[in-house]
Design a protein around this motif. Sequence first.
Motif, PDB file in Angstrom:
ATOM      1  N   GLU A 245      12.135  27.160  22.333  1.00 49.36           N
ATOM      2  CA  GLU A 245      11.912  28.014  23.297  1.00 49.36           C
ATOM      3  C   GLU A 245      13.265  28.667  23.694  1.00 49.36           C
ATOM      4  N   ASP A 246      14.534  28.175  23.776  1.00 47.21           N
ATOM      5  CA  ASP A 246      15.565  28.725  24.378  1.00 47.21           C
ATOM      6  C   ASP A 246      16.682  29.054  23.507  1.00 47.21           C
ATOM      7  N   SER A 247      16.485  28.755  22.247  1.00 48.16           N
ATOM      8  CA  SER A 247      17.560  28.913  21.359  1.00 48.16           C
ATOM      9  C   SER A 247      17.329  29.807  19.791  1.00 48.16           C
ATOM     10  N   ASP A 248      18.231  30.719  19.608  1.00 48.24           N
ATOM     11  CA  ASP A 248      17.803  31.370  18.223  1.00 48.24           C
ATOM     12  C   ASP A 248      18.497  30.328  17.128  1.00 48.24           C
ATOM     13  N   GLU A 249      17.939  30.576  15.945  1.00 48.53           N
ATOM     14  CA  GLU A 249      18.444  29.710  14.910  1.00 48.53           C
ATOM     15  C   GLU A 249      18.942  30.736  13.576  1.00 48.53           C
ATOM     16  N   LEU A 250      20.240  30.758  13.099  1.00 49.17           N
ATOM     17  CA  LEU A 250      20.573  31.574  12.107  1.00 49.17           C
ATOM     18  C   LEU A 250      20.751  30.827  10.774  1.00 49.17           C
ATOM     19  N   PHE A 251      19.659  30.990   9.671  1.00 49.62           N
ATOM     20  CA  PHE A 251      19.564  30.296   8.464  1.00 49.62           C
ATOM     21  C   PHE A 251      20.570  31.131   7.395  1.00 49.62           C
ATOM     22  N   HIS A 252      21.480  30.497   6.768  1.00 46.75           N
ATOM     23  CA  HIS A 252      22.158  30.968   5.580  1.00 46.75           C
ATOM     24  C   HIS A 252      21.811  30.106   4.533  1.00 46.75           C
ATOM     25  N   VAL A 253      21.366  30.726   3.348  1.00 46.78           N
ATOM     26  CA  VAL A 253      20.836  29.869   2.235  1.00 46.78           C
ATOM     27  C   VAL A 253      22.072  29.799   1.315  1.00 46.78           C
ATOM     28  N   VAL A 254      22.564  28.894   1.041  1.00 45.20           N
ATOM     29  CA  VAL A 254      23.727  28.487   0.129  1.00 45.20           C
ATOM     30  C   VAL A 254      23.249  28.170  -1.322  1.00 45.20           C
ATOM     31  N   LYS A 255      21.934  27.507  -1.531  1.00 39.57           N
ATOM     32  CA  LYS A 255      21.604  27.237  -2.700  1.00 39.57           C
ATOM     33  C   LYS A 255      19.899  27.286  -2.665  1.00 39.57           C
ATOM     34  N   GLY A 256      19.457  27.967  -3.831  1.00 43.69           N
ATOM     35  CA  GLY A 256      17.789  28.146  -3.819  1.00 43.69           C
ATOM     36  C   GLY A 256      17.207  29.091  -3.011  1.00 43.69           C
ATOM     37  N   THR A 257      15.975  28.976  -2.800  1.00 41.07           N
ATOM     38  CA  THR A 257      15.138  30.097  -2.133  1.00 41.07           C
ATOM     39  C   THR A 257      14.643  29.450  -0.974  1.00 41.07           C
ATOM     40  N   LEU A 258      14.740  29.871   0.317  1.00 39.33           N
ATOM     41  CA  LEU A 258      13.764  29.382   1.459  1.00 39.33           C
ATOM     42  C   LEU A 258      12.846  30.352   1.803  1.00 39.33           C
ATOM     43  N   TYR A 259      11.588  30.095   2.063  1.00 42.87           N
ATOM     44  CA  TYR A 259      10.557  30.464   2.524  1.00 42.87           C
ATOM     45  C   TYR A 259      10.216  30.077   3.859  1.00 42.87           C
TER      46      TYR A 259
ATOM     47  N   LYS B  56       9.403  26.148  -2.736  1.00 44.63           N
ATOM     48  CA  LYS B  56       8.283  25.860  -3.441  1.00 44.63           C
ATOM     49  C   LYS B  56       8.612  25.102  -4.651  1.00 44.63           C
ATOM     50  N   ASN B  57       7.791  24.612  -5.269  1.00 42.44           N
ATOM     51  CA  ASN B  57       8.010  23.948  -6.572  1.00 42.44           C
ATOM     52  C   ASN B  57       8.956  22.915  -6.757  1.00 42.44           C
ATOM     53  N   GLY B  58       9.128  21.922  -5.668  1.00 40.53           N
ATOM     54  CA  GLY B  58       9.822  20.894  -5.512  1.00 40.53           C
ATOM     55  C   GLY B  58      11.426  21.144  -5.584  1.00 40.53           C
ATOM     56  N   GLU B  59      11.817  22.470  -5.429  1.00 41.31           N
ATOM     57  CA  GLU B  59      13.194  23.211  -5.381  1.00 41.31           C
ATOM     58  C   GLU B  59      13.817  22.671  -4.211  1.00 41.31           C
ATOM     59  N   GLU B  60      14.967  22.168  -4.547  1.00 46.26           N
ATOM     60  CA  GLU B  60      16.020  21.403  -3.341  1.00 46.26           C
ATOM     61  C   GLU B  60      16.724  22.847  -2.694  1.00 46.26           C
ATOM     62  N   VAL B  61      16.611  23.045  -1.643  1.00 42.77           N
ATOM     63  CA  VAL B  61      17.480  24.213  -0.998  1.00 42.77           C
ATOM     64  C   VAL B  61      18.397  23.712  -0.176  1.00 42.77           C
ATOM     65  N   HIS B  62      19.564  24.430  -0.249  1.00 40.73           N
ATOM     66  CA  HIS B  62      20.744  24.032   0.682  1.00 40.73           C
ATOM     67  C   HIS B  62      21.011  25.135   1.665  1.00 40.73           C
ATOM     68  N   LEU B  63      21.253  24.694   3.095  1.00 41.60           N
ATOM     69  CA  LEU B  63      21.143  25.542   4.139  1.00 41.60           C
ATOM     70  C   LEU B  63      22.307  25.257   5.143  1.00 41.60           C
ATOM     71  N   LEU B  64      22.755  26.353   5.368  1.00 39.66           N
ATOM     72  CA  LEU B  64      23.795  26.516   6.513  1.00 39.66           C
ATOM     73  C   LEU B  64      23.215  26.964   7.749  1.00 39.66           C
ATOM     74  N   VAL B  65      23.216  26.180   8.785  1.00 45.70           N
ATOM     75  CA  VAL B  65      22.528  26.883  10.105  1.00 45.70           C
ATOM     76  C   VAL B  65      23.413  26.505  11.301  1.00 45.70           C
ATOM     77  N   PHE B  66      23.089  27.679  12.022  1.00 48.58           N
ATOM     78  CA  PHE B  66      23.994  27.873  13.078  1.00 48.58           C
ATOM     79  C   PHE B  66      22.955  27.776  14.351  1.00 48.58           C
ATOM     80  N   GLU B  67      23.087  27.036  15.557  1.00 46.01           N
ATOM     81  CA  GLU B  67      22.449  26.981  16.643  1.00 46.01           C
ATOM     82  C   GLU B  67      22.847  26.295  17.853  1.00 46.01           C
ATOM     83  N   LYS B  68      22.421  26.414  19.037  1.00 43.85           N
ATOM     84  CA  LYS B  68      23.168  25.982  20.052  1.00 43.85           C
ATOM     85  C   LYS B  68      23.073  24.269  19.910  1.00 43.85           C
TER      86      LYS B  68
END
Length: 129
Positions: free
Chosen positions: A53-67, A96-108
């Motif tokens: 409710e009170d925070s944006d989130e910024l997702f950066h995909v390092v590896k794979g595909t995020l949906y 999707k399809n069991g892929e492991e995705v690596h994320l870098l996330v920025f949030e409060k």
Amino acid sequence: MFVIIRYNMEVINIQKKLSKFDKQWHPHRITIVDDHQVYLSKISGDFIWHTHEDSDELFHVVKGTLYMKFRERTVQVNAGEMLLVPKGTEHCPSTKNGEEVHLLVFEKLNTKHTGNTTTKKTISDYPTI
């Protein structure tokens, strides 16, 4: 409650940090920028629907595909791309399809892992690596 950790001015190697853990859906903090945290996460499959409710989130995909699922549509985010999820927006990260995705996330720092929703996937303590 959260503890503010001060870091020295050192290079952060994302790949080395990612090699330090395998657990999926478990954020690992790598640094703090003012009142925001930066963390890495490995994900596969569907998370849970939730809102910050009170925070944006910024997702950066390092590896794979995020949906990123939203109630009205799904946004595909490829490696090297970023997506901002505005505060108050219901969303569900997914792969999707069991892929492991690596994320870098920025949030409060005070952002709850699963917003106002609590499940067995909810994490309250992000280890610092």
